[in-house]
Design an enzyme around this catalytic site. Structure first.
Site, PDB file in Angstrom:
ATOM      1  N   GLY A 257      -3.783   7.144 -11.930  1.00  0.00           N
ATOM      2  CA  GLY A 257      -4.272   6.074 -12.779  1.00  0.00           C
ATOM      3  C   GLY A 257      -5.444   6.505 -13.639  1.00  0.00           C
TER       4      GLY A 257
ATOM      5  CB  SER B  36       1.595   9.666  -0.053  1.00  0.00           C
ATOM      6  OG  SER B  36       0.434   9.530  -0.837  1.00  0.00           O
TER       7      SER B  36
ATOM      8  CG  ASP C 134       1.494  12.119  -2.615  1.00  0.00           C
ATOM      9  OD1 ASP C 134       0.906  11.909  -1.526  1.00  0.00           O
ATOM     10  OD2 ASP C 134       1.630  11.218  -3.455  1.00  0.00           O
TER      11      ASP C 134
ATOM     12  CB  SER D 170       0.017   5.829 -13.384  1.00  0.00           C
ATOM     13  OG  SER D 170      -0.936   4.985 -12.777  1.00  0.00           O
TER      14      SER D 170
ATOM     15  CG  HIS E 110      -3.633   6.682  -2.910  1.00  0.00           C
ATOM     16  ND1 HIS E 110      -2.632   5.797  -3.213  1.00  0.00           N
ATOM     17  CD2 HIS E 110      -4.430   6.716  -4.011  1.00  0.00           C
ATOM     18  CE1 HIS E 110      -2.825   5.315  -4.428  1.00  0.00           C
ATOM     19  NE2 HIS E 110      -3.903   5.867  -4.940  1.00  0.00           N
TER      20      HIS E 110
ATOM     21  NE  ARG F 105     -10.234   5.103  -4.195  1.00  0.00           N
ATOM     22  CZ  ARG F 105      -9.225   4.857  -5.026  1.00  0.00           C
ATOM     23  NH1 ARG F 105      -9.428   4.899  -6.341  1.00  0.00           N
ATOM     24  NH2 ARG F 105      -8.037   4.574  -4.548  1.00  0.00           N
TER      25      ARG F 105
ATOM     26  N   PRO G 112       1.885  10.030  -9.998  1.00  0.00           N
ATOM     27  CG  PRO G 112       2.111   7.940  -8.956  1.00  0.00           C
ATOM     28  CD  PRO G 112       2.588   9.369  -8.880  1.00  0.00           C
TER      29      PRO G 112
ATOM     30  N   GLY H 207      -0.452  16.084  -7.845  1.00  0.00           N
ATOM     31  CA  GLY H 207      -1.366  15.115  -8.427  1.00  0.00           C
ATOM     32  C   GLY H 207      -2.550  15.741  -9.138  1.00  0.00           C
ATOM     33  NE  ARG H 208      -8.237  14.519  -5.879  1.00  0.00           N
ATOM     34  CZ  ARG H 208      -7.880  13.989  -4.709  1.00  0.00           C
ATOM     35  NH1 ARG H 208      -6.899  14.545  -4.000  1.00  0.00           N
ATOM     36  NH2 ARG H 208      -8.471  12.891  -4.251  1.00  0.00           N
TER      37      ARG H 208
END
Length: 434
Positions: free
Chosen positions: A108, A328, A361, A135, A330, A198, A106, A384-385
């Site tokens: 977002g 994970s 992940d 997501s 994230h 971030r 997922p 993911g990415r």
């Protein structure tokens, strides 16, 4: 081009042949087949906001680096003179046999990368027959994505990611919707009870959700709309907001991303209140093991905990009776300086010892990475990415091809290392290096 007949057990050769056949006609692949070039090209086509949100990490990015360093500490040791002419990537998760141990993670606010992102990703996953974890912060209601997946492949596998809201009735509503759209499991995200630091987003003052991007699971939810209606009704003599060009642009974005017509949304209070409501209630910092222990009474779906990094938390997950965990961090987006997910997997897999499913992940870019994860005790890996970069470059086809390439490389790595089934790969296939 091929001296082999394409079979379900020759994903690698089949994919290679597709690309080389196109090359005969002067056509290259729609997305690069190596991660570094994939990332470079995706950055060129993505907006500054999209790149910051999707590619960025927490703090100085050291956790993202740790994810790759953890993988690089393990080397594959191929074995030879084994009959690997027939291979199987099939794996079983929660009663469903999958063609490969790979899932779409997922992500977002995917519409930052491409319009209708979740629909495209669902389409791509359905074409490959592997699960897409919807997501909770998606840009399309889960029911619409499920319908698109079923159109491509009836009964296509899908999971649902749950962010545990401060409103328990909303949690129940989301779980009920996930059950009705026939999710195979619910993945409860544990590591985002608040947003990490971030800098890429902070430096440009960009939070997608504040613009109404990535809140479609909420604005399509009956309980969430009730909360918004209650807040609109209770709003009296609100403080006059600052008016600026940026605020006007944000208002237009909120209106455009909200259900209903643009002109109506520009003047109605509901879209703006919905955004603030989401920001207030989407996640609960007080979430604890007692909540997880009670989750079994709230859903019939298999329960997977996403964000486990410590062996003791894995033990507790087993004790409370969940069905699986996702090791994970994230994608390095929450805690700077955190342990790499593969390093965490090395410590967690022996503790779990097959009692529940273990996925992983964060930092997994290639089929060789997936092979290492399986050898170190994972049942499957989540991407993911990379699939988001493919999405940015070529929509549904790009997302599909990126993951198809990973699966193809996994198949070739499996055979070239002397193995015939992903279920037989163990740590003996690897050597730890300094």
């Amino acid at each position: 081009m091929s001296d082999e007949t394409a079979t379900p057990t020759s994903a690698g050769r089949t994919r290679q042949n597709e690309i080389y056949t196109e090359g005969i006609h002067g056509r290259g692949p729609r997305v690069p087949t190596d991660h570094a070039e994939l990332e470079r090209r995706a950055r060129r086509v993505m907006s500054k906001r999209a790149w910051a949100y999707i590619a960025g990490g927490a703090g100085e990015g050291s956790t993202m680096a740790s994810n790759r360093a953890a993988l690089d500490r393990w080397a594959i040791v191929p074995r030879v003179l084994r009959d690997v002419s027939s291979r199987s990537l099939e794996t079983e998760l929660f009663g469903r046999t999958l063609p490969a141990p790979v899932l779409f993670s997922p992500v977002g606010a995917g519409a930052l990368a491409a319009r209708d992102a979740d629909m495209h990703i669902g389409h791509a996953a359905a074409e490959l027959g592997v699960p897409y974890i919807f997501s909770n912060q998606g840009c399309a209601p889960m029911e619409q994505v499920a319908a698109e997946m079923d159109r491509v492949r009836p009964g296509a596998p899908r999971w649902f990611q749950l962010y545990w809201s401060t409103d328990d009735d909303l949690v129940d509503s989301l779980l009920g919707r996930a059950e009705r759209m026939r999710a195979d499991a619910v993945a409860v995200t544990l590591d985002t009870t608040m947003l990490g630091w971030r800098p890429q987003d902070l430096n440009i003052g960009s939070l997608p959700f504040a613009r109404g991007e990535g809140i479609d699971q909420y604005t399509s939810d009956r309980r969430f709309r009730e909360i918004v209606a209650e807040r609109v009704k209770a709003a009296v003599a609100a403080e006059r907001p600052e008016i600026s060009l940026g605020a006007i642009k944000t208002l237009v974005s909120i209106a455009r991303n909200s259900p209903g017509g643009l002109l109506k949304n520009l003047t109605a209070p509901e879209p703006r209140v919905a955004v603030q409501t989401f920001l207030d209630i989407y996640s609960r910092p007080s979430l604890n093991w007692d909540d997880i222990a009670g989750l079994r009474e709230r859903t019939s779906l298999p329960i997977v905990l996403k964000g486990v990094l410590h062996p003791d938390d894995a033990r507790q997950a087993i004790d409370v009776g969940v069905d699986g965990i996702i090791v994970s961090n994230h994608g390095g987006r929450q805690v700077d300086g955190a342990i790499g997910s593969i390093d965490a997997l090395v410590a967690i897999a022996p503790v779990v010892d097959g009692r529940i499913k273990v996925l992983v992940d964060s930092g997994i870019h290639t089929g060789a990475d997936v092979f290492k994860a399986l050898a170190l005790g994972a049942d499957a890996a989540c991407i993911g990415r990379p699939h988001m970069y493919g999405l940015a470059l070529a929509g549904a086809d790009g997302a599909r091809d990126v993951v198809a390439n990973i699966i193809a490389e996994l198949d070739l790595t499996l055979g070239l290392s002397g193995h015939t089934s992903v279920t037989d790969v163990t740590r003996e296939a690897l050597q730890q290096i300094s």
